[in-house]
Structures are given as structure tokens and as C-alpha cells.
Design a protein around this motif. Sequence first.
Motif, mmCIF file in Angstrom:
data_model
loop_
_atom_site.group_PDB
_atom_site.id
_atom_site.type_symbol
_atom_site.label_atom_id
_atom_site.label_comp_id
_atom_site.label_asym_id
_atom_site.label_seq_id
_atom_site.Cartn_x
_atom_site.Cartn_y
_atom_site.Cartn_z
ATOM 1 N N LEU A 1 76.415 -16.514 65.462
ATOM 2 C CA LEU A 1 76.958 -15.155 65.614
ATOM 3 C C LEU A 1 76.323 -14.201 64.604
ATOM 4 C CD1 LEU A 1 80.749 -15.985 65.970
ATOM 5 C CD2 LEU A 1 79.199 -15.258 67.811
ATOM 6 N N SER A 2 76.194 -14.666 63.374
ATOM 7 C CA SER A 2 75.814 -13.765 62.285
ATOM 8 C C SER A 2 74.432 -13.158 62.453
ATOM 9 C CB SER A 2 75.907 -14.496 60.935
ATOM 10 O OG SER A 2 77.240 -14.890 60.716
ATOM 11 N N THR A 3 73.541 -13.808 63.202
ATOM 12 C CA THR A 3 72.190 -13.258 63.402
ATOM 13 C C THR A 3 72.009 -12.656 64.792
ATOM 14 O OG1 THR A 3 71.342 -15.385 64.171
ATOM 15 C CG2 THR A 3 71.139 -14.923 61.808
ATOM 16 N N ASN B 1 64.722 -24.521 55.786
ATOM 17 C CA ASN B 1 65.151 -24.259 57.169
ATOM 18 C C ASN B 1 64.408 -25.163 58.154
ATOM 19 O OD1 ASN B 1 62.655 -23.002 57.174
ATOM 20 N ND2 ASN B 1 63.363 -21.115 58.129
ATOM 21 N N TRP B 2 64.876 -25.179 59.401
ATOM 22 C CA TRP B 2 64.343 -26.063 60.446
ATOM 23 C C TRP B 2 62.835 -25.901 60.621
ATOM 24 C CZ3 TRP B 2 61.993 -24.941 65.200
ATOM 25 C CH2 TRP B 2 61.958 -25.975 66.137
ATOM 26 N N ALA B 3 62.382 -24.649 60.605
ATOM 27 C CA ALA B 3 60.982 -24.366 60.901
ATOM 28 C C ALA B 3 60.077 -24.562 59.692
ATOM 29 C CB ALA B 3 60.854 -22.926 61.403
ATOM 30 N N THR C 1 72.622 -14.209 67.882
ATOM 31 C CA THR C 1 72.065 -15.161 68.855
ATOM 32 C C THR C 1 72.515 -14.801 70.278
ATOM 33 O OG1 THR C 1 71.906 -16.892 67.204
ATOM 34 C CG2 THR C 1 72.061 -17.622 69.505
ATOM 35 N N HIS C 2 71.597 -14.957 71.217
ATOM 36 C CA HIS C 2 71.865 -14.557 72.605
ATOM 37 C C HIS C 2 71.244 -15.558 73.562
ATOM 38 C CE1 HIS C 2 67.657 -13.543 73.258
ATOM 39 N NE2 HIS C 2 67.676 -13.290 71.944
ATOM 40 N N GLY C 3 71.704 -15.499 74.793
ATOM 41 C CA GLY C 3 71.052 -16.249 75.866
ATOM 42 C C GLY C 3 70.382 -15.241 76.786
ATOM 43 N N HIS D 1 68.778 -22.946 61.192
ATOM 44 C CA HIS D 1 67.895 -22.705 62.346
ATOM 45 C C HIS D 1 67.388 -21.266 62.422
ATOM 46 C CE1 HIS D 1 68.504 -26.749 63.529
ATOM 47 N NE2 HIS D 1 67.863 -26.585 64.668
ATOM 48 N N SER D 2 67.643 -20.469 61.397
ATOM 49 C CA SER D 2 66.996 -19.156 61.360
ATOM 50 C C SER D 2 65.598 -19.339 60.800
ATOM 51 C CB SER D 2 67.775 -18.193 60.468
ATOM 52 O OG SER D 2 69.006 -17.888 61.071
ATOM 53 N N PHE D 3 64.662 -18.588 61.363
ATOM 54 C CA PHE D 3 63.285 -18.644 60.874
ATOM 55 C C PHE D 3 63.142 -17.757 59.641
ATOM 56 C CE2 PHE D 3 63.351 -19.729 65.312
ATOM 57 C CZ PHE D 3 62.436 -20.765 65.433
HETATM 58 C C1 FAD Z 1 64.639 -24.231 68.115
HETATM 59 C C2 FAD Z 1 65.400 -22.940 68.005
HETATM 60 C C3 FAD Z 1 65.897 -22.344 69.156
HETATM 61 C C4 FAD Z 1 66.611 -21.134 69.068
HETATM 62 N N1 FAD Z 1 67.080 -20.569 70.213
HETATM 63 C C5 FAD Z 1 67.676 -19.355 70.162
HETATM 64 C C6 FAD Z 1 68.142 -18.696 71.343
HETATM 65 O O1 FAD Z 1 68.067 -19.244 72.436
HETATM 66 N N2 FAD Z 1 68.682 -17.454 71.217
HETATM 67 C C7 FAD Z 1 68.768 -16.815 70.006
HETATM 68 O O2 FAD Z 1 69.224 -15.677 69.958
HETATM 69 N N3 FAD Z 1 68.401 -17.437 68.871
HETATM 70 C C8 FAD Z 1 67.858 -18.678 68.927
HETATM 71 N N4 FAD Z 1 67.470 -19.293 67.764
HETATM 72 C C9 FAD Z 1 67.811 -18.646 66.488
HETATM 73 C C10 FAD Z 1 69.165 -19.146 65.966
HETATM 74 O O3 FAD Z 1 70.156 -19.122 66.962
HETATM 75 C C11 FAD Z 1 69.673 -18.249 64.831
HETATM 76 O O4 FAD Z 1 68.701 -18.110 63.864
HETATM 77 C C12 FAD Z 1 70.996 -18.741 64.218
HETATM 78 O O5 FAD Z 1 71.373 -17.854 63.212
HETATM 79 C C13 FAD Z 1 70.898 -20.110 63.601
HETATM 80 O O6 FAD Z 1 72.212 -20.568 63.292
HETATM 81 P P1 FAD Z 1 72.458 -21.531 62.057
HETATM 82 O O7 FAD Z 1 73.784 -22.150 62.194
HETATM 83 O O8 FAD Z 1 71.302 -22.444 61.894
HETATM 84 O O9 FAD Z 1 72.537 -20.464 60.878
HETATM 85 P P2 FAD Z 1 71.617 -20.291 59.590
HETATM 86 O O10 FAD Z 1 70.228 -20.014 60.034
HETATM 87 O O11 FAD Z 1 71.832 -21.426 58.668
HETATM 88 O O12 FAD Z 1 72.263 -18.965 58.987
HETATM 89 C C14 FAD Z 1 72.127 -17.742 59.655
HETATM 90 C C15 FAD Z 1 72.922 -16.668 58.942
HETATM 91 O O13 FAD Z 1 74.312 -16.891 59.160
HETATM 92 C C16 FAD Z 1 74.991 -16.845 57.921
HETATM 93 N N5 FAD Z 1 76.179 -17.685 58.011
HETATM 94 C C17 FAD Z 1 76.243 -18.980 58.352
HETATM 95 N N6 FAD Z 1 77.525 -19.395 58.325
HETATM 96 C C18 FAD Z 1 78.282 -18.331 57.960
HETATM 97 C C19 FAD Z 1 79.670 -18.126 57.727
HETATM 98 N N7 FAD Z 1 80.565 -19.104 57.880
HETATM 99 N N8 FAD Z 1 80.079 -16.905 57.360
HETATM 100 C C20 FAD Z 1 79.192 -15.885 57.192
HETATM 101 N N9 FAD Z 1 77.875 -16.039 57.382
HETATM 102 C C21 FAD Z 1 77.423 -17.241 57.765
HETATM 103 C C22 FAD Z 1 73.971 -17.337 56.926
HETATM 104 O O14 FAD Z 1 74.292 -16.980 55.600
HETATM 105 C C23 FAD Z 1 72.732 -16.646 57.445
HETATM 106 O O15 FAD Z 1 72.702 -15.320 57.017
HETATM 107 C C24 FAD Z 1 66.792 -20.515 67.803
HETATM 108 C C25 FAD Z 1 66.320 -21.138 66.632
HETATM 109 C C26 FAD Z 1 65.632 -22.340 66.742
HETATM 110 C C27 FAD Z 1 65.114 -22.988 65.479
#
Ligand code: FAD
Length: 450
Positions: A124-126, A14-16, A128-130, A56-58
Motif C-alpha cells: 500500500l505504502s508505495t 532489497n530483493w533486487a 502498488t497496483h494491478g 520488494h521495492s527497487f
Molecule cells: C518481482 C516484483 C514484482 C512486483 N510487482 C508489482 C506489481 O505488479 N505492481 C506494483 O505496483 N508493484 C509491484 N512491485 C513493487 C512492489 O509492490 C512495491 O515496491 C512494494 O512496496 C513492496 O512491498 P514490500 O512489502 O516489499 O515493502 P518494502 O519495499 O519493504 O517497503 C516499501 C515501503 O513501505 C513502507 N512500509 C512497510 N511496512 C510499513 C508499515 N507497517 N507502516 C508504514 N510503512 C511501511 C516501508 O518503510 C517502505 O517505505 C513489484 C516488485 C517486485 C520486486
Amino acid sequence: MRSQPAPGRRVWRNWAGTATATPARWCRPGTEAEICAAVKDAASAGLTVRALGSGHSFTAAAATSGAALDLSAWTGIIAADTRTGLVTARSGTTLRALNAELGGLGLAMANLGDIDAQTLAGALSTGTHGTGARLGGLATQVEALELVLADGSVVTCSASARPELFAAARVGLGALGVITTVTLRCVPSFTLLADERPMPVEEVLEQFDALAGANDHFEFYWFPYGRQALVKRNNRLPAPDAQATPPPRPLPAWRRFWEFEVMENAAFGALCRVGRAAPRLIPSLNRLSSAALSSRTYTDTSHRVFVTPRRVRFAESEYAVPRESLGHVIAELRRAVPRLADPVMFPVEVRVAAADDIWLSTGYGRESAYVAIHQYAGLPYQAYFDRFESIVAELAGRPHWGKLHSLDAGRLRPLYPRFDDFRRVRAEADPEGRFGNAYLTRVFGPTRDL
Ligand SMILES: Cc1cc2nc3c(=O)[nH]c(=O)nc-3n(C[C@H](O)[C@H](O)[C@H](O)COP(=O)(O)OP(=O)(O)OC[C@H]3O[C@@H](n4cnc5c(N)ncnc54)[C@H](O)[C@@H]3O)c2cc1C
């Protein structure tokens, strides 16, 4: 589809850098039929399946030792109705690409987080919010989803079609199936007036409700050794064709580069490296960063205000607490941080959101303040994050699903009134746990107990 059975060596990270995995199989489907085939093939081979976002999930939410579905070839807008704002996009589209495509259509997402590297489905799946007291997280902008379920079938869900699947899958951690398309309710493109200025943290806390209520998007950053916070107020301007609305005045390119790339990334990154080499200097460096906070005001297209580049790597934990508890959390952090053996190099970020009705949304049923804590990559963070968790635990804090936390199913269940409904819908959609991984086992319990 390019499918690479068992290369055995390609590692996912992952990114982190806080999670790694070695999938048995990598697939990069380019059509919906290929996504269905990848799920069925994995099932035949007895493998679990995880869709990958941008990593980008931690947390290890996306990690798998089974089949990893790389959706980077499954992108772009499929349909858009500029009159209603309904836009359907493929799930692997990054928010950056989506914002650009929406802009071309005269549309935008009503709210965004602070980066745009995530994929639409990953964000969406985790949950994410503003920020914005009258707005929910990104999942509240979803009107319909299409998913591939464990048996390879394709289903659509919305408020009227399979409403329980819809309530679960909008923030579903990838546990219910592979999201293939997302229909969003977008808004006409808009301009934000950004106002950022330092303010004593006591004053921010005293005026917190008024600031959150008076601004469309309000947040603040606070270096935990300093007395100053950086307050960000972003407010919508009337549409450009409205009378007497001045045209946007974005920061000039040189200033954008200087402030976002040089000061907030290169210079801050250099300070962080000094702090990592000499941790005893961190509180002073922190105060220096705090003192260097400056004001700026500008107007720009919404996503250019919401999103900033984040090149300095860090670890993060974030909890949603009932909004009225924020003052207590900040006061406790203020007491706790100077006592930590390992100093903290990164600021605390505070945002707000409206209540929503999405079962596993951190904003389910209550107005929230989000408190995010960070530590520079390579510096110890566990004691800090543990202390933070003990503070928010007393306040029924809910962890961001994509950010570091230690809660398991036993501790999450009382925090979410619809937790068992989610588990029931998951058991119906994926009885064998085809989309499981170790993270899901921790947060939902073993599949056999579903
Ligand atoms: C620098 C940084 C800044 C951030 N800023 C914010 C912020 O402002 N607000 C906030 O709320 N979060 C923030 N985050 C967190 C980030 O938005 C979430 O962790 C988000 O899930 C990352 O999206 P991703 O595409 O990298 O998904 P991943 O981390 O790769 O996956 C996340 C989850 O989604 C699932 N998934 C992915 N694609 C699909 C699919 N097609 N169908 C079903 N499941 C799927 C994966 O299996 C996994 O469970 C930040 C993270 C970083 C590293």
C-alpha cells in the motif's frame, strides 16, 4: 519483543539488490504495544524509525540507518465480516498469506499486482497496483488504517475519522507513522477466465482503448526489439452458483509447473544469463523470446491468475502516464532501445488503472497507463532508464514510489496537486522527521522545510 541494539553488522538488502542499509537497531515487535515501545525507544535514543516490508521495492524506500522494524511477527487477519467484506489484517501480513486466509473466508481482494510476496502495508505504502481500467490500485480497497505516530500514540483514520491523514497515509511511503492494521473492503471469492495470446504490437496499440475497456483486467508485455506483444485478458466469471456457469478449469499442475516455473523462470533465466555473458546476442535472444510466446486459456481462483512466480531478478522503473499518451511512449521506446549502447534483455509491461483520489497515488485524478521497463540483474540499465524518464517527463509521468526513478521534490511537486497537503499532514503527524530516511528527503525535501 526481540530488540537487538546496535549489532552494527546486520545489513538490510532489497530483493533486487539495488539498495542496502545497515540499521543501528533491529526490532521484531509481535504486539501493537511493542510497536509503540519500539518507536518511543528509538526516539529516546535519537534514532529514526522505518517499518520494513518484504524488501520488494527497487528504491531505498525502506532503508534506514536508524531503527528497523521487522513486522514479520505481526501478521494475520484480526476481524472479518463476510457479509460486508470488511476485513482487518495486521500490516506485516504478506499478500500471499492474506489471499490464502481470505480464500478460507470465501473472500478475495478485487485486484492484485503480479506477485504476492509483499506485505500488505509495504504494498500500500508505495502505491502498488494491478491492472483494470475500472479499478484503482490496492490502496483504493482500503477502508481504514491504524497507525502508530511519532509520539508513540495509536490513531485510526478513515474517510470519516481524520480524513486528511487517511488521504495521505493510504499511499504514504511510511512517512506518517507505522501502519499497524489495515481494514480492506474485500469482495466474494471469484474466478477469472485468463486468455493470453501473442498479437502484433501495432494492433494492440490501435485497439488499446477497446481492449482496456472490454476486459476486466487487461495488460500486455512487449520485448522492445520484437513486433509481437503478449496480450493478457483476465475476465471475471459469474459466481459459481450462478446457473450455467461451468466449474473452474485451472491449468493442470504439470502444465503450470512447465509454463510458469520452467519456461517463464528457468528457461528465461538461462536465456538472460547467456545475454549477460554475451550482450551482443541480446536482440536475437529477445526476438527468440518474442517468437516463443504462446497462447493459453484457463480459469482459476482470482489470485492464482493475478499472481505469478518471479524468480529471475531484475531492475525496474515504472511510470504512470495519462492513458492517451501510451502510444507515444511505446513509439519513443521503439526508437530509443535499438540505439542504446547496452541492449535490453527484459520486456516492457503495460497496464491500466482508473483515476482515484488518494493524494500520492500515481493514479490521482486521471486514468492511467502504467509503463514498466526492466533490465536483467547485472546488466547496465542506467542509460535505458534515463532515456525512459526523459520520454515520460514530457507527459507528466508519475514514477511508482517503489521502482527506480531519479525525481526529487522539485520535480514531483507539480505532478501531484495535493503534494503540499501531504507535506503539511506529514509535518503535523511527524514534526521531527522520526520516520525519515534519505529517500524521503529526496522525494519530499528536508524535514525542516515541511
Ligand atoms: C518481482 C516484483 C514484482 C512486483 N510487482 C508489482 C506489481 O505488479 N505492481 C506494483 O505496483 N508493484 C509491484 N512491485 C513493487 C512492489 O509492490 C512495491 O515496491 C512494494 O512496496 C513492496 O512491498 P514490500 O512489502 O516489499 O515493502 P518494502 O519495499 O519493504 O517497503 C516499501 C515501503 O513501505 C513502507 N512500509 C512497510 N511496512 C510499513 C508499515 N507497517 N507502516 C508504514 N510503512 C511501511 C516501508 O518503510 C517502505 O517505505 C513489484 C516488485 C517486485 C520486486
